[in-house]
Design an enzyme around this catalytic site. Sequence first.
Site, PDB file in Angstrom:
ATOM      1  N   TYR A 140      67.228 -26.742  59.814  1.00  0.00           N
ATOM      2  CA  TYR A 140      66.583 -27.574  58.795  1.00  0.00           C
ATOM      3  C   TYR A 140      65.873 -28.760  59.448  1.00  0.00           C
ATOM      4  O   TYR A 140      64.671 -28.966  59.250  1.00  0.00           O
ATOM      5  CB  TYR A 140      67.649 -28.056  57.806  1.00  0.00           C
ATOM      6  N   GLU A 142      65.086 -29.563  62.661  1.00  0.00           N
ATOM      7  CA  GLU A 142      64.009 -29.275  63.613  1.00  0.00           C
ATOM      8  C   GLU A 142      62.866 -28.526  62.937  1.00  0.00           C
ATOM      9  O   GLU A 142      61.705 -28.702  63.297  1.00  0.00           O
ATOM     10  CB  GLU A 142      64.532 -28.475  64.814  1.00  0.00           C
ATOM     11  N   GLY A 143      63.217 -27.695  61.940  1.00  0.00           N
ATOM     12  CA  GLY A 143      62.159 -27.028  61.169  1.00  0.00           C
ATOM     13  C   GLY A 143      61.261 -28.057  60.501  1.00  0.00           C
ATOM     14  O   GLY A 143      60.026 -27.963  60.562  1.00  0.00           O
ATOM     15  N   VAL A 186      76.989 -34.591  47.281  1.00  0.00           N
ATOM     16  CA  VAL A 186      78.075 -35.422  46.783  1.00  0.00           C
ATOM     17  C   VAL A 186      77.930 -35.747  45.293  1.00  0.00           C
ATOM     18  O   VAL A 186      78.921 -35.706  44.552  1.00  0.00           O
ATOM     19  CB  VAL A 186      78.238 -36.680  47.670  1.00  0.00           C
ATOM     20  N   PHE A 242      80.818 -34.500  42.702  1.00  0.00           N
ATOM     21  CA  PHE A 242      81.683 -35.433  41.962  1.00  0.00           C
ATOM     22  C   PHE A 242      81.557 -35.194  40.456  1.00  0.00           C
ATOM     23  O   PHE A 242      82.555 -35.193  39.739  1.00  0.00           O
ATOM     24  CB  PHE A 242      81.307 -36.889  42.272  1.00  0.00           C
ATOM     25  N   ARG A 302      76.021 -44.268  51.088  1.00  0.00           N
ATOM     26  CA  ARG A 302      74.801 -43.481  50.930  1.00  0.00           C
ATOM     27  C   ARG A 302      73.915 -44.214  49.925  1.00  0.00           C
ATOM     28  O   ARG A 302      74.404 -45.039  49.158  1.00  0.00           O
ATOM     29  CB  ARG A 302      75.108 -42.086  50.359  1.00  0.00           C
ATOM     30  N   PRO A 325      77.491 -38.988  58.840  1.00  0.00           N
ATOM     31  CA  PRO A 325      77.032 -40.346  59.180  1.00  0.00           C
ATOM     32  C   PRO A 325      77.730 -41.413  58.327  1.00  0.00           C
ATOM     33  O   PRO A 325      78.043 -41.170  57.168  1.00  0.00           O
ATOM     34  CB  PRO A 325      75.528 -40.305  58.885  1.00  0.00           C
TER      35      PRO A 325
HETATM   36  N1  LIG Z   1      66.718 -33.315  47.018  1.00  0.00           N
HETATM   37  C1  LIG Z   1      66.796 -34.096  48.061  1.00  0.00           C
HETATM   38  O1  LIG Z   1      67.596 -35.032  48.090  1.00  0.00           O
HETATM   39  C2  LIG Z   1      65.867 -33.877  49.243  1.00  0.00           C
HETATM   40  C3  LIG Z   1      66.025 -34.715  50.356  1.00  0.00           C
HETATM   41  C4  LIG Z   1      65.173 -34.529  51.451  1.00  0.00           C
HETATM   42  C5  LIG Z   1      64.197 -33.561  51.417  1.00  0.00           C
HETATM   43  N2  LIG Z   1      64.068 -32.762  50.341  1.00  0.00           N
HETATM   44  C6  LIG Z   1      63.011 -31.722  50.390  1.00  0.00           C
HETATM   45  O2  LIG Z   1      62.378 -31.583  49.139  1.00  0.00           O
HETATM   46  C7  LIG Z   1      62.067 -30.212  48.908  1.00  0.00           C
HETATM   47  C8  LIG Z   1      62.655 -29.773  47.578  1.00  0.00           C
HETATM   48  O3  LIG Z   1      64.072 -29.933  47.646  1.00  0.00           O
HETATM   49  P1  LIG Z   1      65.027 -29.660  46.393  1.00  0.00           P
HETATM   50  O4  LIG Z   1      66.137 -30.654  46.437  1.00  0.00           O
HETATM   51  O5  LIG Z   1      64.221 -29.511  45.176  1.00  0.00           O
HETATM   52  O6  LIG Z   1      65.662 -28.266  46.838  1.00  0.00           O
HETATM   53  P2  LIG Z   1      65.730 -26.865  46.068  1.00  0.00           P
HETATM   54  O7  LIG Z   1      66.517 -25.954  46.924  1.00  0.00           O
HETATM   55  O8  LIG Z   1      66.185 -27.069  44.663  1.00  0.00           O
HETATM   56  O9  LIG Z   1      64.205 -26.432  46.036  1.00  0.00           O
HETATM   57  C9  LIG Z   1      63.569 -25.725  47.061  1.00  0.00           C
HETATM   58  C10 LIG Z   1      62.775 -24.602  46.406  1.00  0.00           C
HETATM   59  O10 LIG Z   1      62.087 -23.875  47.424  1.00  0.00           O
HETATM   60  C11 LIG Z   1      62.230 -22.488  47.162  1.00  0.00           C
HETATM   61  N3  LIG Z   1      62.074 -21.793  48.449  1.00  0.00           N
HETATM   62  C12 LIG Z   1      62.910 -21.819  49.511  1.00  0.00           C
HETATM   63  N4  LIG Z   1      62.401 -21.074  50.506  1.00  0.00           N
HETATM   64  C13 LIG Z   1      61.211 -20.564  50.055  1.00  0.00           C
HETATM   65  C14 LIG Z   1      60.223 -19.723  50.614  1.00  0.00           C
HETATM   66  N5  LIG Z   1      60.348 -19.243  51.859  1.00  0.00           N
HETATM   67  N6  LIG Z   1      59.143 -19.390  49.859  1.00  0.00           N
HETATM   68  C15 LIG Z   1      59.012 -19.874  48.594  1.00  0.00           C
HETATM   69  N7  LIG Z   1      59.923 -20.677  48.017  1.00  0.00           N
HETATM   70  C16 LIG Z   1      61.004 -21.022  48.736  1.00  0.00           C
HETATM   71  C17 LIG Z   1      63.609 -22.351  46.545  1.00  0.00           C
HETATM   72  O11 LIG Z   1      63.793 -21.166  45.817  1.00  0.00           O
HETATM   73  C18 LIG Z   1      63.662 -23.603  45.667  1.00  0.00           C
HETATM   74  O12 LIG Z   1      63.131 -23.370  44.391  1.00  0.00           O
HETATM   75  C19 LIG Z   1      62.589 -29.423  50.091  1.00  0.00           C
HETATM   76  O13 LIG Z   1      61.551 -29.174  50.990  1.00  0.00           O
HETATM   77  C20 LIG Z   1      63.606 -30.367  50.711  1.00  0.00           C
HETATM   78  O14 LIG Z   1      63.733 -30.165  52.090  1.00  0.00           O
HETATM   79  C21 LIG Z   1      64.896 -32.887  49.250  1.00  0.00           C
END
Ligand SMILES: NC(=O)c1ccc[n+]([C@@H]2O[C@H](COP(=O)([O-])OP(=O)(O)OC[C@H]3O[C@@H](n4cnc5c(N)ncnc54)[C@H](O)[C@@H]3O)[C@@H](O)[C@H]2O)c1
Length: 312
Positions: free
Chosen positions: A144, A146-147, A186, A190, A210, A273
């Site tokens: 995640y 590094e991606g 979290v 909760f 947090r 953390p």
């Molecule tokens: N929610 C947070 O607190 C938070 C924090 C940091 C970063 N993010 C980033 O925000 C974005 C949305 O996060 P979220 O909390 O809504 O997560 P989530 O898992 O609810 O949403 C991610 C969505 O992407 C879709 N998805 C995953 N891989 C896919 C692919 N290869 N092709 C098409 N669709 C794909 C999933 O089905 C899902 O609907 C993400 O990129 C996440 O890394 C979220």
Amino acid sequence: MKRVLVTGGAGFLGSHLCSALLAQGNDVLCVDNLFTGRKTHIAPLFREPYFEFLRHDITLPLYVEVDQIFNLACPASPVHYQFDPVQTTKTSVHGSINVLGLAKRVKARILQASTSEVYGDPEIHPQTEAYWGRVNPTGLRACYDEGKRCAETLFFDYHRQHGVEIKVVRIFNTYGPYMHPNDGRVVSNFIVQALTGAPITLYGDGMQTRSFCYVDDMITGFLRMMDSPPEFTGPLNLGNPAEFSMRELAETVLTLTGSSSKIVFRELPPDDPRQRQPDITLARDKLAWAPTVGLADGLRETIAYFRRLLAA
Ligand SMILES: NC(=O)c1ccc[n+]([C@@H]2O[C@H](COP(=O)([O-])OP(=O)(O)OC[C@H]3O[C@@H](n4cnc5c(N)ncnc54)[C@H](O)[C@@H]3O)[C@@H](O)[C@H]2O)c1
């Protein structure tokens, strides 16, 4: 009317973003492979004439005509992104190459949903955008972290090399309705524990802090960033700097749910953390953005959602 593509549009943040974009009068194309997203999150939107859904995996190329792209596709919680770590990296890296290629071809402005995880286990608090991070490239979280770091690299190289208009936001912990009930985060943990009468699990002494941003504030940040001047690319931190200890969070959830769940203490997992807090000076300066929803108000909405979900 703009044609806006939201990848990951059926997920937690994506479904809120699709609603907000429709409310602004845009033509919205939601693309999602439904790995962690749910059709129920976007079900109310199917009635809207300017909403379309396409089941598609962004690791494969996509040919559509759009004006703007929000790239949110990627599982966001450790239980989900560690389920198939290779696919997680592919989603960030191949997925970004595909959506950036699309943005280049159709001259669309594109926003990347990056993450505070690019800072890894940080040596400085709070984290500013100038901090390069401290990430273990071979650990379980690397698929995640590094991606997402490589995705940022690709965004900036498409910008420098091909002139693509990019926006990169680094999202800190966000919560609200449509969070996954058992993704190990979290807030949802909760709330579900409190609503089902299960013990609330606190790790360590529960004094680690947090900061939590309510989803509506985050979506406002996305929209303002997308509409910011073209020369402003980010990276830009978006999150709520107000810090709460895990113990305070547990107690607030207990009060707001009226639950009689007991708090139990468990050993702190490795790599947990002590603190994670955004420095949002840049967002305040560039976007006049700051969170407006307090923790208790945001939790009330989130608890109401989980009550409905658990009753269904
Ligand atoms: N929610 C947070 O607190 C938070 C924090 C940091 C970063 N993010 C980033 O925000 C974005 C949305 O996060 P979220 O909390 O809504 O997560 P989530 O898992 O609810 O949403 C991610 C969505 O992407 C879709 N998805 C995953 N891989 C896919 C692919 N290869 N092709 C098409 N669709 C794909 C999933 O089905 C899902 O609907 C993400 O990129 C996440 O890394 C979220």
